[in-house]
Design an enzyme around this catalytic site. Structure first.
Site, PDB file in Angstrom:
ATOM      1  N   VAL A 143      54.513  44.885  45.314  1.00 37.09           N
ATOM      2  CA  VAL A 143      53.243  44.592  44.669  1.00 37.09           C
ATOM      3  C   VAL A 143      53.387  44.739  43.164  1.00 37.09           C
ATOM      4  CG1 VAL A 143      50.800  45.230  44.521  1.00 37.09           C
ATOM      5  CG2 VAL A 143      52.023  45.516  46.681  1.00 37.09           C
ATOM      6  N   CYS A 144      52.893  43.747  42.422  1.00 33.16           N
ATOM      7  CA  CYS A 144      52.850  43.854  40.962  1.00 33.16           C
ATOM      8  C   CYS A 144      51.549  43.246  40.464  1.00 33.16           C
ATOM      9  CB  CYS A 144      54.063  43.223  40.299  1.00 33.16           C
ATOM     10  SG  CYS A 144      54.149  41.434  40.392  1.00 33.16           S
ATOM     11  N   SER A 145      51.411  43.123  39.184  1.00 31.37           N
ATOM     12  CA  SER A 145      50.163  42.604  38.615  1.00 31.37           C
ATOM     13  C   SER A 145      49.836  41.220  39.135  1.00 31.37           C
ATOM     14  CB  SER A 145      50.249  42.563  37.093  1.00 31.37           C
ATOM     15  OG  SER A 145      50.469  43.849  36.589  1.00 31.37           O
TER      16      SER A 145
END
Length: 97
Positions: free
Chosen positions: A7-9
Site C-alpha cells: 500500500v502506498c499513496s
C-alpha cells in the site's frame, strides 16, 4: 498460498515493487499472491495475510495495526528505493512465521 498487499499513496510505486517481488518468488519457487493498491482503496482487499506500507505512508503503521487483524509493516526505505523485491518478499514472509 499467502497473500501480500503493498500500500502506498497512489499504488503506482508499489506496483513496480510487486513485479520485482513476484520475480523473486518465482525464482525461489514460492507460491504467493502479491498486489498493490492506494491507501484509499485498501478496504477492497479483505483476505490478505500481510500488509506492507510504502515508506511515504509509514506514519500510518500504528493506525493500520489497530485497524487490521493481520501483520502490518512499513517497507524498509532502502529496500523500497532500490526496488529490492527479494528483500521485501523475505521481510513480508518473515511476518507470517
Amino acid at each position: 498460498m499467502k497473500k501480500i498487499l503493498l500500500v502506498c499513496s497512489s499504488g503506482m510505486s508499489t506496483s513496480m515493487l510487486v513485479e520485482k517481488m513476484k520475480e523473486a518468488a518465482a525464482a525461489e519457487g514460492i507460491e504467493v499472491f502479491i498486489d498493490a493498491t492506494a491507501e484509499s482503496e485498501m478496504e477492497k482487499f479483505t483476505d490478505m495475510d500481510v500488509v506492507l506500507l510504502g515508506p511515504q505512508i509509514g506514519h500510518m503503521e500504528a493506525e493500520m495495526k489497530r485497524t487490521f487483524p493481520i501483520p502490518v509493516m512499513t517497507i524498509n526505505m532502502m529496500d523500497y528505493g532500490m526496488m529490492d523485491g527479494e528483500k521485501v518478499l523475505k521481510s513480508a514472509l518473515s511476518l507470517l512465521h
